[in-house]
Design a protein around this motif. Structure first.
Motif, PDB file in Angstrom:
ATOM      1  N   ASN A  38      -7.292  -0.153   9.368  1.00  0.00           N
ATOM      2  CA  ASN A  38      -7.388  -0.234   7.908  1.00  0.00           C
ATOM      3  C   ASN A  38      -8.190   0.914   7.327  1.00  0.00           C
ATOM      4  OD1 ASN A  38      -5.853  -2.515   7.783  1.00  0.00           O
ATOM      5  ND2 ASN A  38      -7.614  -3.865   8.060  1.00  0.00           N
TER       6      ASN A  38
ATOM      7  N   VAL B 225      -4.629  -0.559  -3.338  1.00  0.00           N
ATOM      8  CA  VAL B 225      -4.166  -0.392  -1.953  1.00  0.00           C
ATOM      9  C   VAL B 225      -5.062  -1.188  -1.018  1.00  0.00           C
ATOM     10  CG1 VAL B 225      -3.948   1.266  -0.097  1.00  0.00           C
ATOM     11  CG2 VAL B 225      -3.154   1.852  -2.374  1.00  0.00           C
ATOM     12  N   HIS B 226      -6.346  -1.056  -1.270  1.00  0.00           N
ATOM     13  CA  HIS B 226      -7.311  -1.718  -0.388  1.00  0.00           C
ATOM     14  C   HIS B 226      -7.073  -3.219  -0.383  1.00  0.00           C
ATOM     15  CE1 HIS B 226     -11.553  -2.892   0.757  1.00  0.00           C
ATOM     16  NE2 HIS B 226     -11.156  -2.114   1.747  1.00  0.00           N
ATOM     17  N   CYS B 227      -6.859  -3.776  -1.587  1.00  0.00           N
ATOM     18  CA  CYS B 227      -6.643  -5.221  -1.651  1.00  0.00           C
ATOM     19  C   CYS B 227      -5.339  -5.601  -0.969  1.00  0.00           C
ATOM     20  CB  CYS B 227      -6.600  -5.680  -3.104  1.00  0.00           C
ATOM     21  SG  CYS B 227      -8.229  -5.752  -3.809  1.00  0.00           S
TER      22      CYS B 227
ATOM     23  N   LEU C 143      -4.127  -4.657   1.506  1.00  0.00           N
ATOM     24  CA  LEU C 143      -4.289  -4.831   2.953  1.00  0.00           C
ATOM     25  C   LEU C 143      -4.508  -6.307   3.282  1.00  0.00           C
ATOM     26  CD1 LEU C 143      -6.519  -1.792   3.813  1.00  0.00           C
ATOM     27  CD2 LEU C 143      -4.087  -2.088   4.161  1.00  0.00           C
ATOM     28  N   ASP C 144      -5.271  -6.982   2.429  1.00  0.00           N
ATOM     29  CA  ASP C 144      -5.485  -8.411   2.662  1.00  0.00           C
ATOM     30  C   ASP C 144      -4.168  -9.137   2.730  1.00  0.00           C
ATOM     31  OD1 ASP C 144      -8.101  -9.011   3.078  1.00  0.00           O
ATOM     32  OD2 ASP C 144      -8.636  -8.951   0.960  1.00  0.00           O
ATOM     33  N   VAL C 145      -3.316  -8.810   1.770  1.00  0.00           N
ATOM     34  CA  VAL C 145      -2.039  -9.522   1.720  1.00  0.00           C
ATOM     35  C   VAL C 145      -1.239  -9.222   2.973  1.00  0.00           C
ATOM     36  CG1 VAL C 145      -0.037  -9.979   0.312  1.00  0.00           C
ATOM     37  CG2 VAL C 145      -2.146  -9.179  -0.750  1.00  0.00           C
TER      38      VAL C 145
ATOM     39  N   ASP D 269      -2.345  -8.396   5.915  1.00  0.00           N
ATOM     40  CA  ASP D 269      -2.904  -9.178   7.021  1.00  0.00           C
ATOM     41  C   ASP D 269      -2.387 -10.608   6.968  1.00  0.00           C
ATOM     42  OD1 ASP D 269      -4.196  -6.977   7.713  1.00  0.00           O
ATOM     43  OD2 ASP D 269      -6.212  -7.616   7.104  1.00  0.00           O
ATOM     44  N   GLU D 270      -2.437 -11.165   5.767  1.00  0.00           N
ATOM     45  CA  GLU D 270      -2.023 -12.554   5.627  1.00  0.00           C
ATOM     46  C   GLU D 270      -0.558 -12.693   6.047  1.00  0.00           C
ATOM     47  OE1 GLU D 270      -1.863 -13.706   1.662  1.00  0.00           O
ATOM     48  OE2 GLU D 270      -1.998 -15.861   2.050  1.00  0.00           O
TER      49      GLU D 270
END
Lengths: 177, 143, 1301
Positions: free
Chosen positions: B12, B33-35, B37-39, B41-42
């Motif tokens: 990441n 973009v950073h956020c 990444l959470d999605v 991952d999910e």
């Protein structure tokens, strides 16, 4: 990648040249260092090749799939043939056997000597006969390739090779837990 | 139009982030973009929610922010491509096509012997190629 | 799980409860005030019951029991919608209060991620949010479109002090004291009433009151009246423990303890008053009302028929245009009734009933487009679903529905929307759907003013943190958003808190933009709060932001400086990032016994100097011991030596990471000098030095500690005078890097320690950097040898001051033409007061640089080289020198350089070969006073001279065709310069067994002695063996070069004496050098060509320059071992009419090799062809060109084949053809074979027959020769280059025959 071709003999002689120059010229003093260097080169190559050859395909759900990919598509991209035999102990160790490994076909070792080579890991087989050792030197590169590819696919592992009867050759992949 | 395209490594860490807007909204785009990444991952961790087919590299629409649409793409090598666009109606095919071309561009970029794996992509050729791909986005589905 | 136990459940049980409206007279309040409580406050604690047990029956007569119950008490005046501004103010005040008490932890470090994860639960439940949410929900109470805020009962309170209390009760109704909502018909005015008479026991006894009560009972009915006695306690002696009001909010005036006049009986009385009120009146009343309403509803609405009717009726109503808020419903309208029914049922926990009614109602409202009411009902439905804990989907659907509907209404619905949203999030949280909850918070935040939004976003972020798995990035993002909002609605502390906790997410990873943003803002806000240290701490982190845009960088930098200014004192940073010091570039230059003439000399590799000096200086261990023995040993082991009063230079590279320019000032080293004299500060310094060393060895150092150390030693420096430090100021442009030369000059002996560097950034910030951390990696120049402990590289032993020579070479040219010869002067200055003696000098390239003799200084150049009549030889020191690659020259014994004087010595410079040539000179000298620690020092001088190619001389020697033991010398000279044109002066031949003379013999060697740039010229000389008598043995001829000279051109009068130094010496080295190139040959001879550049002839202004080119080892031993001569008549008369003419010739063949040679002379037969003068072209060349070409001419270094060959190309014609038939016949045997012994010659008779007069060239014969080598091959091995056999075309021999008369 289609349509792009490269002369096999060129590749062969390049690898041979690389191995010899590392073994004899750069670090002739300590062969294990040479081995590490060659393996590192292979690693880099594997890294990039895996990037390329895994385009256009869904992600692998588990290790076995990735290994299969290596055996089938990856291998045939490299050597125009698939791995002939894949064995695993379902505890993270896979044995990939290629009955006629292309990069060894040009090589012949006095069988009496190669019998001595019982160790499946070239890096520790330092006591064996010179020719067998030099031949095993040529296996660090493909080992590196496999390791690089798998690592890039998110499977950290250690790869070693065994060439008890040329030109057959088997690669042992130990996946780091 | 495409606002931003980003390549994020498997730890990441941003490998490449290019915004195609005049405005100085680099920060916002970074956040988006950073956020996303959470999605990603999910999506990846519980595959029941993933895209049309299981484990497809194309992750589809990650999430719609107030005025952006964020699409994701996850390569086999755990490298993430993130596309931020302002278009309201985006044809899925276009995005897929875009990502396919972008992926090949990326592969060539990392095959460059001077590229250090896991470091930022600094190749200018790559940048140019990306910008052409971005320009041609949505114009035609042909590769 | 049980919904009631969930957070939302608790909220509902608190918030959705019956409201009791209270009407009271001022006197009531007054008597309550004695306890510091309002009436409501007084009875509030007793108005929620956790252990009552009231039997209730549902509408369908199911009995169940209420155990928990709560009443909400409100003054009649409060029962109205709170106005927005007030609410806003209140909320803001709530938030601010929350922020005040966590200012304390703002000074602590930002929280770590794991700690956050641990505390996430409590954080998200923290009272801050609870209170705020409650207040926010309260803000939307008493709206007319929902019924659970409608007062269920009305409590009328009158004090016994009021005159005629009964009438007071009545007045409540007459004088319109009811809130507007009841009057305008939104609420039902006919509500349950309860009459209460307050008696204050301090106003005497209560008979009077009891009468009133009985009267009340008479009027209002027995059950609904009651008397409450309070303030029965005397002088505040409380007989009860736990204060029920302690929880009560603090806005009551503090200090006076609450309820001081209430004793136990009072409390009990209040308690069972409320008990009775709730359980005997309110609950039954509600139950009753529910039953009644239910019957009504079922009568009108239940059943198929009613449904149809209702539907049709609504359809009828459709076309009537309805108000935006939907049609106005009075409390009497059936819809309101249903709503009331539903809410009552809800409050009585009869959720099924409530739900059914809500369902019914929602369809109606929907049809009526009464959206607000519809939304309200939907909301309640969702809540009931939740309380029933069934069908989550429906619950969420309803919530979504109501939320969006409220939003559609715009401002009027916004409050409710928020409340609905909050309930929704609570519901989601209760079901662990944190992600969804977060998104709902986000939706709320979009609608709310910034402050509320901030709180909402913060809660959202915590939801992301709580979701499984935690979505950290979203957590961070929302925190940042909420931080922004907080800042906008100037809640800085909250803003900082939000950002700080966001930091933990972004810390360490590569997202520099975000990181910078967060740190920057935290810093700014801290600065606003006046917490400058922390502010700067954060600012520091964003300073070195090369990746940001210029504008951003300027912004960061400017704000940083501002904060620093606000800080007041100069801010000192350890390892300041601006500018960046590249430690590998650290280079220490110090001079112990080795001193350097220039920085160029410093850069030369130490090993090179060593090899140069090895036989110049005494070997190092000796030297070390003899200075060590004078010192206590331990102090100086592995530390460098430097001399007091001599500067130690440190080169350091500063790099500017930013695109903006930085001004750096006062850059200077930080040193510690501990003196050997036993003074107090020396102990300090020493102990400093030692513990610094200890520090360095254990390289674990806290920065602040290190900073303190540096600062203290800096102050030590600035105060004491024993160290002189240079200060440097400079300005770095964007992304520039510059090398800074720092210097420290210790004035006293002792131990000097260079600890670090200190600089000032734009006048305000002081940066410190210590050197120890990186010493492992860096290379220190001039280091005597690699040390064990790296720290010692910067540790110096200062010994007392010594004389030191400074040297330079005057008028040393940067570039010169090859072969150029000039006189340069080495100048040595001795600054100190002590003299230095017995100097020695080592020169790396004696081929280029050669020491002259002292008197050469005043000698005039180049005339000093001209031949004198008496040429006395001065080769005295020259002879002593053994030839080696570098030259050791020791100055005369008497040479000493006194203090403060300057000493100069001439040097001869000759640019031997083209290229860039580094010249190294090392000068060794010793001190007069041996007492000092160092006995000798060396001065190292380094020059780089670039040599351009000028004249290119190549020499060929062939045996002369005409005479034996005579050679033709052909010299090809090419001028390779671009512009220079040369005046050829003379050619000198070295050695005495040969004598050179120009060809043709009348003096001038060639047509023109001037050689223009780019021209080539070849001239010919004759080399003749002179008789042995005048010649000396070759050994001496090597040392002193006697030789014969030939001058070019007549007017070049003076000849230069090649036997003089420096020419002789240079020649020797040339020989040596060129000998290296090719294996020696005994019979080698050397030439020296002397030329002068053109302009220097007329103009004496320019220093006269002289060029001498040496062509050495020109082998006369030609490839062909044999040479021959034709002897015979040149011209004669013959009468051809009589007969043909026969002429006898004699050929003398000489064998110059040391082997036997067999020669076959082959003369062509009669078929040979005519040779007329026509082939005169072949004359001069034919001998040279005949035979095979390769290896013919000798390959000397200065000669490159291409040039010579094309020089020859210009001259060469076609060889004389053999097969051209000659008009004469060799009339002896066509081939004769003879053998010639080594170094001997034989004669062979030949005869030729002629048939007609004419001039003949008798050259059409050839000689075939072959060496008869001995059996052992070594002879052959010695000279491989020779060939063993060959064929030679005959020389031309002209014979003129005239017809005799």
């Amino acid at each position: 990648m289609v349509g792009r071709e490269v002369s096999e003999s060129c590749v062969d002689s390049m690898i041979i040249e690389m191995v010899s120059s590392y073994c004899d010229r750069f670090c002739s003093a300590k062969p294990e260092l040479a081995a590490r260097r060659i393996e590192a080169i292979g690693y880099q190559v594997g890294l990039q090749l895996s990037e390329r050859y895994t385009m256009e395909r869904p992600r692998f759900s588990d290790h076995l799939e990735a290994i299969k990919f290596i055996c089938k598509d990856f291998w045939s991209e490299l050597f125009k043939k698939q791995i002939d035999n894949l064995k695993t102990n379902h505890r993270g160790t896979f044995v990939l056997q290629d009955n006629r490994f292309r990069w060894l076909t040009r090589m012949s070792i006095d069988p009496s000597e190669t019998n001595a080579n019982t160790s499946d890991d070239p890096s520790v087989a330092t006591t064996e006969s010179k020719s067998a050792q030099s031949a095993s030197m040529h296996l660090y590169f493909p080992c590196g390739i496999i390791r690089g590819a798998l690592t890039n696919l998110g499977i950290p592992c250690a790869v070693s090779a065994d060439m008890s009867n040329l030109p057959a050759c088997s690669f042992v992949v130990r996946i780091k837990a | 139009m495409i606002v931003c395209i980003a390549v994020v490594g498997h730890q990441n860490n941003p490998l490449y982030l290019q915004s195609f807007t005049e405005a100085d909204d680099a920060l916002k785009l970074h956040h988006i973009v950073h956020c996303s990444l959470d999605v990603i991952d999910e999506r990846v961790n519980n595959p029941k929610k993933t895209g049309p087919t299981l484990n497809e590299t194309f992750l589809g629409l990650l999430y719609p922010t107030e005025n952006y649409k964020v699409y994701g793409y996850l390569t086999n090598t755990k490298v993430k491509f993130i596309l931020v666009t302002t278009d309201l109606d985006v044809r899925d095919a276009d995005v897929r096509n875009f990502f396919r071309r972008f992926h090949s561009a990326y592969v060539d970029a990392v095959s460059n012997p001077f590229h250090v794996p896991g470091k930022k992509i600094t190749s200018r050729t790559f940048a140019e190629r990306v910008s052409t791909i971005v320009k041609s986005f949505g114009l035609s589905t042909a590769v | 799980m049980d919904p009631t136990s969930s957070n939302l459940g608790k909220m509902l049980l608190e918030e959705i409860t019956p409201v009791v409206m209270i009407l009271r007279t001022p006197l009531v309040e007054e008597s309550c005030r004695k306890n510091g409580l309002s009436f409501i406050q007084m009875i509030q604690p007793f108005s929620n019951f956790n252990n009552i047990d009231v039997p209730v029956r549902t509408a369908s007569d199911q009995p169940y029991r209420l155990h928990q119950f709560k009443l909400r008490l409100h003054y009649a005046s409060d029962i109205c919608q709170p106005n927005v501004e007030a609410a806003e103010e209140h909320l803001k005040e709530v938030v601010t209060r929350a922020s005040d008490n966590d200012l304390t932890d703002l000074n602590s470090d930002p929280p770590q991620l794991e700690s956050l994860l641990r505390s996430a639960e409590s954080e998200s439940q923290s009272s801050r949010f609870q209170i705020f949410n409650k207040e926010l929900i309260r803000a939307s109470s008493f709206s007319e479109h929902e019924a659970f805020d409608h007062p269920v009962a009305c409590l009328l309170v009158v004090s016994s002090k009021d005159d005629r209390p009964v009438n007071k009760f009545v007045d409540f109704f007459n004088t319109n004291q009811f809130p507007s909502l009841l009057n305008n018909g939104a609420m039902d005015p006919k509500i349950l009433k309860y009459y209460l008479l307050i008696h204050d026991n301090q106003d005497g006894t209560s008979e009077n009151a009891t009468n009133v009560v009985s009267e009340m009972r008479g009027t209002f009915g027995a059950s609904d009246c009651r008397m409450l006695c309070i303030n029965s306690a005397e002088n505040g002696s409380k007989d009860w423990q736990d204060n029920p009001w302690s929880a009560c909010n603090s806005d009551a005036l503090l200090g006076q303890d609450l309820g001081c006049f209430l004793n136990m009986d009072d409390l009990d009385e209040i308690k069972d008053l409320m008990q009775e009120l709730s359980s005997k009146h309110i609950i039954p009343h509600m139950e009753q009302k529910v039953r009644v309403l239910n019957q009504q509803v079922s009568a009108t609405r239940k059943g198929f028929r009613n449904q149809i009717k209702n539907l049709w009726w609504r359809k009828g109503k459709e076309d009537t245009p309805d108000a935006p808020t939907g049609t106005m419903y009075t409390f009497s309208s059936i819809e309101s009734q249903i709503r009331v029914l539903g809410d009552y049922a809800f409050m009585l926990r009869d959720y099924e009933l409530a739900l059914s009614n809500y369902r019914l109602l929602s369809t109606d409202y929907k049809l009526d487009k009464a959206w607000k009411r519809y939304a309200g009902v939907q909301e309640m439905m969702a809540l009931t679903y939740f309380m029933l804990d069934q069908s989550r989907k429906d619950a969420e659907y309803c919530m979504e529905n109501s939320f969006s509907t409220y939003l559609k209404l715009g401002s009027s619905g916004q409050r409710n929307a928020t409340r609905c949203g909050l309930w929704w999030t609570e519901m989601l949280k209760a079901r662990d759907q944190y992600k969804e909850a977060a998104s709902v918070y986000f939706r709320i935040s979009n609608e709310e003013p910034s402050l509320h939004a901030a709180v909402m976003l913060e809660q959202a972020s915590y939801c992301y943190l709580l979701s499984k798995p935690p979505m950290l990035r979203k957590y961070g993002f929302h925190l940042v958003l909420s931080g922004n909002r907080y800042y906008i609605s100037d809640q800085r502390k909250h803003a900082i808190r939000a950002y700080r906790s966001a930091l933990s997410v972004y810390k360490g990873n590569a997202w520099r933009y975000i990181n910078d943003h967060v740190h920057y803002h935290i810093g700014k806000w801290y600065a606003v709060l006046g917490i400058h240290e922390t502010a700067i701490k954060h600012m520091m982190l964003v300073l070195a932001c090369g990746h940001q845009s210029i504008a951003t960088q300027e912004l960061f930098f400017r704000d940083f400086l501002q904060i620093v200014q606000k800080l007041g004192k100069t801010f000192e940073v350890f390892r300041l990032q601006l500018p960046v010091i590249s430690m590998p570039s650290l280079k220490v230059i110090f001079e112990d016994h080795r001193t350097y003439a220039s920085s160029a000399a410093v850069d030369v590799k130490e090993s090179l100097w060593k090899s140069l000096e090895e036989d110049l200086v005494p070997s190092i261990p000796i030297m070390r011991t003899n200075w060590l023995e004078s010192q206590p040993k331990k102090k100086y082991k592995d530390s460098n030596i430097c001399v007091a009063g001599e500067a130690i230079k440190v080169d350091l590279e500063f790099k500017n990471p930013l695109k903006i320019s930085l001004s750096v000032s006062g850059v200077s080293l930080i040193c510690q000098l501990s003196e050997k004299t036993d003074s107090v500060d020396s102990e300090v310094g020493d102990q400093h030095a030692t513990d610094v060393d200890g520090h360095l060895s254990t390289s674990v150092l806290q920065n602040d500690l290190e900073l303190k150390k540096l600062k203290s030693s800096w102050e030590l420096n600035s105060c004491n005078s024993s160290i002189v430090l240079s200060e440097v100021d400079f300005t770095l442009g964007g992304c520039e890097k510059t090398k800074v030369h720092l210097a420290v000059t210790p004035q006293l002996e002792g131990v000097l320690n260079i600890v670090g560097v200190r600089w000032k950034l734009s006048g305000s910030t002081v940066g410190y950097h210590n050197f120890d951390a990186i010493l492992e990696k860096k290379r220190v120049k001039g280091k005597r040898r690699t040390r064990k402990s790296p720290s010692s590289n910067l540790k110096f032993t200062v010994i007392k001051s010594l004389p030191k020579l400074e040297g330079s070479i005057i008028n040393m040219p940067e570039r010169a033409y090859a072969g150029e010869l000039r006189l340069v002067v080495l100048e040595l200055r001795n600054q100190s007061k002590y003299p230095v003696k017995n100097l020695k000098m080592k020169i790396s390239h004696p081929r280029f640089l050669y020491p002259g003799s002292f008197e050469d200084i005043e000698a005039k150049f180049p005339s000093c080289l001209e031949k004198q009549i008496d040429c006395k030889l001065k080769g005295l020191h020259a002879s002593s020198i053994q030839l080696s690659s570098n030259l050791l020259f020791s100055f005369p014994e008497d040479v000493t350089i006194q203090g403060g004087t300057t000493f100069s010595w001439p040097l001869w410079l000759r640019a031997a070969s083209p290229g860039s040539i580094p010249l190294y000179i090392s000068i060794y000298y010793e001190m007069e006073n041996v007492s000092s620690d160092m006995r000798y020092r060396t001065l190292r001088i380094h020059y780089n001279i670039e040599v351009l190619p000028s004249l290119d001389v190549s020499v060929q020697i062939n045996p002369s065709p005409s005479r034996l033991s005579e050679f033709l010398v052909r010299m090809d000279i090419v001028n390779k310069t671009g512009s220079e044109s040369f005046q050829l002066k003379q050619l000198s031949f070295v050695g005495c067994e040969w004598e050179i003379s120009s060809l043709p013999p009348n003096g001038t060697a060639c047509t023109s002695q001037l050689l223009i740039a780019g021209q080539a010229l070849s001239s010919f000389f004759k080399l003749k063996k002179c008789d042995k008598s005048t010649c000396e043995p070759t050994t001496s001829s090597l040392s002193t070069l006697v030789g014969s000279d030939v001058s070019f051109g007549p007017e070049a009068g003076v000849l230069f004496d090649i036997s003089r130094t420096p020419l002789a010496d240079f020649h020797r080295y040339e020989r040596l050098h060129q000998e290296k190139a090719e294996e020696g040959d005994p019979s080698n001879i050397d030439f020296i060509l002397i030329a002068q550049p053109q302009e220097s002839i007329g103009g004496s202004s320019a220093p006269a320059r002289l060029f001498c080119h040496h062509a050495c080892h020109c082998s006369i031993a030609s490839q062909i071992p044999i040479s021959w001569r034709m002897d015979g008549p040149q011209a004669l008369h013959h009468d051809f009419s009589s007969s043909f003419c026969e002429i006898g010739l004699c050929m003398t063949i000489h064998n110059s090799s040391d082997y036997v040679v067999s020669v076959r002379i082959h003369t062509p037969g009669p078929q040979s062809s005519t040779g007329q003068l026509s082939d005169a072209t072949g004359i001069a060349q034919s001998p040279r060109l005949a035979g095979n070409q390769e290896g013919w001419y000798d390959v000397s270094l200065v000669n490159d084949i291409k040039v010579t060959s094309d020089v020859m190309g210009t001259l060469s014609g076609k060889p004389a053809s053999l097969d051209s038939t000659a008009p004469y016949i060799w009339s002896a045997s066509s081939s004769t074979k003879i053998e010639v012994g080594p170094m001997s010659s034989t004669k062979v008779p030949l005869q030729v027959s002629l048939f007609s007069p004419g001039t003949y060239n008798l050259s059409n014969y050839n000689l075939h020769w072959s060496l008869l080598l001995p059996s052992n091959k070594d002879g052959l091995d010695r000279d491989q280059v020779r060939q063993t056999s060959g064929t030679i075309q005959g020389h031309s021999y002209y014979l003129t025959v005239l017809q005799s008369p």
